[in-house]
Scaffold this motif. Structure first.
Motif, short mmCIF file in Angstrom:
data_model
loop_
_atom_site.label_atom_id
_atom_site.label_comp_id
_atom_site.label_asym_id
_atom_site.label_seq_id
_atom_site.Cartn_x
_atom_site.Cartn_y
_atom_site.Cartn_z
N GLY A 47 0.81 -1.20 0.00
CA GLY A 47 0.00 0.00 0.00
C GLY A 47 0.85 1.26 0.00
N GLU A 48 0.18 2.39 0.10
CA GLU A 48 0.86 3.70 0.10
C GLU A 48 1.92 3.74 1.20
OE1 GLU A 48 -0.15 8.43 0.92
OE2 GLU A 48 -1.76 6.92 0.95
N GLY A 49 3.13 4.15 0.82
CA GLY A 49 4.21 4.26 1.78
C GLY A 49 5.15 3.08 1.82
N THR A 50 4.92 2.09 0.98
CA THR A 50 5.81 0.92 0.94
C THR A 50 6.74 1.01 -0.26
OG1 THR A 50 4.25 -0.41 -0.35
CG2 THR A 50 4.08 -0.53 2.05
N PRO A 51 7.93 0.43 -0.20
CA PRO A 51 8.85 0.47 -1.34
C PRO A 51 8.36 -0.45 -2.46
CG PRO A 51 9.75 -0.89 0.41
CD PRO A 51 8.52 -0.24 0.97
N GLU A 52 8.75 -0.12 -3.68
CA GLU A 52 8.38 -0.94 -4.83
C GLU A 52 9.31 -2.15 -4.94
OE1 GLU A 52 8.37 1.66 -8.19
OE2 GLU A 52 6.35 2.40 -7.78
N VAL A 53 8.77 -3.22 -5.48
CA VAL A 53 9.49 -4.48 -5.63
C VAL A 53 9.62 -4.79 -7.11
CG1 VAL A 53 9.48 -6.94 -5.07
CG2 VAL A 53 8.58 -5.27 -3.43
N ALA A 54 10.72 -5.42 -7.50
CA ALA A 54 10.96 -5.72 -8.92
C ALA A 54 9.87 -6.64 -9.46
CB ALA A 54 12.33 -6.38 -9.09
N ALA A 55 9.55 -6.44 -10.73
CA ALA A 55 8.56 -7.28 -11.41
C ALA A 55 8.99 -8.75 -11.35
CB ALA A 55 8.39 -6.83 -12.86
N PHE A 56 8.02 -9.62 -11.20
CA PHE A 56 8.19 -11.07 -11.20
C PHE A 56 8.87 -11.60 -9.94
CE2 PHE A 56 8.49 -9.76 -15.76
CZ PHE A 56 7.16 -10.02 -16.05
N THR A 57 9.04 -10.74 -8.92
CA THR A 57 9.49 -11.24 -7.63
C THR A 57 8.43 -12.19 -7.06
OG1 THR A 57 10.68 -9.16 -7.23
CG2 THR A 57 10.26 -10.56 -5.32
N VAL A 58 7.19 -11.90 -7.39
CA VAL A 58 6.08 -12.76 -6.94
C VAL A 58 6.31 -14.20 -7.39
CG1 VAL A 58 3.63 -13.25 -7.29
CG2 VAL A 58 4.38 -10.91 -6.82
N GLU A 59 6.75 -14.38 -8.63
CA GLU A 59 6.97 -15.73 -9.15
C GLU A 59 8.11 -16.43 -8.41
OE1 GLU A 59 4.04 -14.32 -11.61
OE2 GLU A 59 5.88 -13.28 -11.11
N LEU A 60 9.09 -15.67 -7.97
CA LEU A 60 10.18 -16.27 -7.19
C LEU A 60 9.63 -16.89 -5.90
CD1 LEU A 60 12.99 -13.56 -7.54
CD2 LEU A 60 12.91 -15.80 -8.62
N TRP A 61 8.75 -16.15 -5.22
CA TRP A 61 8.17 -16.68 -3.99
C TRP A 61 7.24 -17.85 -4.30
CZ3 TRP A 61 8.78 -15.94 1.20
CH2 TRP A 61 7.82 -16.51 2.03
N ALA A 62 6.41 -17.70 -5.32
CA ALA A 62 5.42 -18.73 -5.64
C ALA A 62 6.07 -20.06 -5.96
CB ALA A 62 4.54 -18.27 -6.80
N THR A 63 7.11 -20.05 -6.78
CA THR A 63 7.75 -21.30 -7.17
C THR A 63 8.56 -21.90 -6.02
OG1 THR A 63 9.56 -19.98 -8.15
CG2 THR A 63 7.84 -20.81 -9.64
N ALA A 64 9.18 -21.05 -5.20
CA ALA A 64 9.96 -21.56 -4.07
C ALA A 64 9.07 -22.11 -2.96
CB ALA A 64 10.87 -20.46 -3.51
N ALA A 65 7.91 -21.46 -2.74
CA ALA A 65 7.02 -21.87 -1.66
C ALA A 65 6.00 -22.91 -2.11
CB ALA A 65 6.29 -20.65 -1.09
N GLY A 66 5.89 -23.12 -3.42
CA GLY A 66 4.92 -24.09 -3.92
C GLY A 66 3.49 -23.64 -3.77
N VAL A 67 3.23 -22.34 -4.06
CA VAL A 67 1.87 -21.79 -3.93
C VAL A 67 1.50 -21.09 -5.22
CG1 VAL A 67 2.07 -21.51 -1.44
CG2 VAL A 67 2.74 -19.62 -2.94
N SER A 68 0.24 -20.70 -5.34
CA SER A 68 -0.22 -19.99 -6.53
C SER A 68 0.33 -18.57 -6.55
CB SER A 68 -1.74 -19.93 -6.55
OG SER A 68 -2.22 -19.08 -5.51
#
Length: 465
Positions: free
Chosen positions: A76-97
């Motif tokens: 939300g407002e006030g948080t730093p931006e994260v690189a694109a496709f970082t979500v996929e790094l977490w999803a594949t490592a954690a085994g979640v959608s």
């Protein structure tokens, strides 16, 4: 059944009772809270080590067009931006959608930068991580000022019970975002719609939801109730609710017949169109194309025949017990249900030849023809990225080996095509993920030092933990 406690000491679960059992239950809760805290710590660390570069920021849509309301960055407002496709790094490592990964990373960002007091309660094991995530998720779209107020108020109360969380957030919305609570948050005319969810039930059961004019819906409900009452007087022994549900189909078929007979006139037998061809009456508005996947044995049962195991003789089949078929819209259904559908549709049912999902052919241009797209969609059924379940009909068809306009003429062929949802298509094109289609129809994905195997039944990590 042998398990281990926090000190890794083994114990027999079946022998537990009394205070020892209660102590282990408390110990298990403590371990769960610590595990949730560690998960959020790791999620935040992944965000910190993958900051966005210029305009390359991860969002709820990751640049996917026409996804209204989800173009904002994860936090939300006030948080730093994260690189694109970082979500996929977490999803594949954690085994979640991917969606689950987005929620986890967004919550970690919001807790650290917008809800520090709530995060402190997680760190001190005063509340479980899932409650903190609930606060973060429900305040994600609120302003930083509103989120801060919620954080301070919950800390002042010293309790994070669900009723307290809900009441506090609603108060913040009324104070800082009154536009979000007009009409008490209830649906208005802008929300009018009728939707059907085929994934909401089992064995041919779906869910219909409608939001519309109150008088219109009450009139329609009364009509259904009258039809259901008539069906009961005619001998239908189902419950009132079941009869009202069946009345939907009765009304639809009746209206279709009435509309067509009105066009044909009172004496419609032998009617012809302006071209001189006979006019075919249709009893149904149903326009859905249903693909059914079944074995030859199941097909024989559906056709009403069985084979004697000893003599090989074929005879009539009374039931389809134990036989099911997979469909593209309604999930897995019993063959008796499929039979009932076909019998109910009568002449409105059109059975067409199956598409051979193993056909090997190609075209010279980039875009596959509709028949080839249908073949790939039916073959793979969903996005083939690890742990993704987006329906293949809502996916792009990706050239596994990128299309080269100066390359050989057979690049666009089923073996070189796979369905990828838009965000995972972008991840493959612009990220570090690569994949191949194996000879058995499965897919192997790689990213840096990790690998995954994707099959029709799910995803398996090929990298040792």
């Amino acid at each position: 059944m042998i398990d281990t406690d926090a000190a890794l000491a083994p114990f027999e679960v079946d022998d537990l009772d009394g205070d020892v059992l209660l102590d282990l239950i408390s110990d298990n809760t403590d371990q769960e809270w610590r595990a949730e805290r560690r998960r959020l710590r790791l999620a935040y660390q992944l965000c910190v080590t993958h900051p966005a570069v210029e305009a390359d920021a991860a969002s709820w849509a990751d640049g996917i067009p026409d996804l209204a309301g989800y173009t904002d960055t994860l936090g939300g407002e006030g948080t730093p931006e994260v690189a694109a496709f970082t979500v996929e790094l977490w999803a594949t490592a954690a085994g979640v959608s991917t969606w689950s990964a987005k929620r986890t990373l967004a919550a970690a960002l919001d807790l650290h930068h917008r809800l520090p007091r709530t995060w402190a309660a997680v760190e001190e094991l005063r509340i479980p991580g899932w409650k903190a995530c609930r606060v973060a998720e429900d305040t994600n779209r609120l302003s930083l000022e509103a989120a801060t107020w919620v954080d301070v108020e919950l800390a002042r109360r010293g309790t994070w019970g669900l009723p307290t969380i809900e009441k506090t957030i609603k108060t913040a919305m009324a104070m800082f975002h009154p536009d979000l609570v007009k009409n008490n948050g209830l649906p208005g005319r802008d929300d009018w719609d009728v939707t059907v969810d085929h994934a909401a039930g089992v064995d041919g059961t779906s869910r219909l939801d409608a939001i519309g004019d109150s008088v219109d819906l009450e009139t329609f409900h009364s009509l259904l109730a009258d039809e259901a009452a008539t069906m009961g007087r005619l001998g239908d022994t189902d419950t009132l609710g079941q009869r009202k549900a069946k009345a939907l189909g009765v009304l639809a078929d009746r209206q279709a017949t009435a509309d067509l007979l009105g066009l044909l006139g009172d004496d419609s037998s032998g009617a012809e169109s302006e071209t001189g061809k006979p006019v075919t009456r249709r009893r149904s508005y149903l326009k859905t194309r249903l693909y059914v996947h079944m074995t030859l044995a199941d097909l024989a049962v559906l056709a009403g025949a069985t084979t004697d195991a000893a003599t090989g003789a074929t005879g009539a089949s009374a039931t389809a017990d134990g036989h099911v078929a997979a469909t593209n819209l309604f999930g897995t259904v019993h063959l008796d249900t499929l039979k009932a559908w076909l019998q109910g549709l009568g002449t409105d049912a059109r059975v067409t030849p199956v598409i051979d999902t193993n056909r090997d052919w190609s075209v010279v241009h980039h875009d596959p023809p509709e028949t080839m797209r249908e073949q790939v969609v039916l073959r793979d059924r969903h996005c083939v990225f690890p742990w993704c379940t987006v329906d293949a009909r809502n996916c792009d068809l990706d050239h596994i080996t990128p299309f080269d306009e100066h390359g050989p003429p057979d690049q666009t062929r089923p073996e070189n095509l796979a369905p990828l949802c838009r965000r995972h298509h972008l991840a493959k094109t612009h990220g570090t993920w690569r994949y191949v289609r194996n000879r058995d129809g499965t897919y192997t994905w790689t990213n840096h030092t990790h690998a995954w195997l994707v099959t029709h039944d799910g995803t398996t990590s090929l990298t040792d933990p």
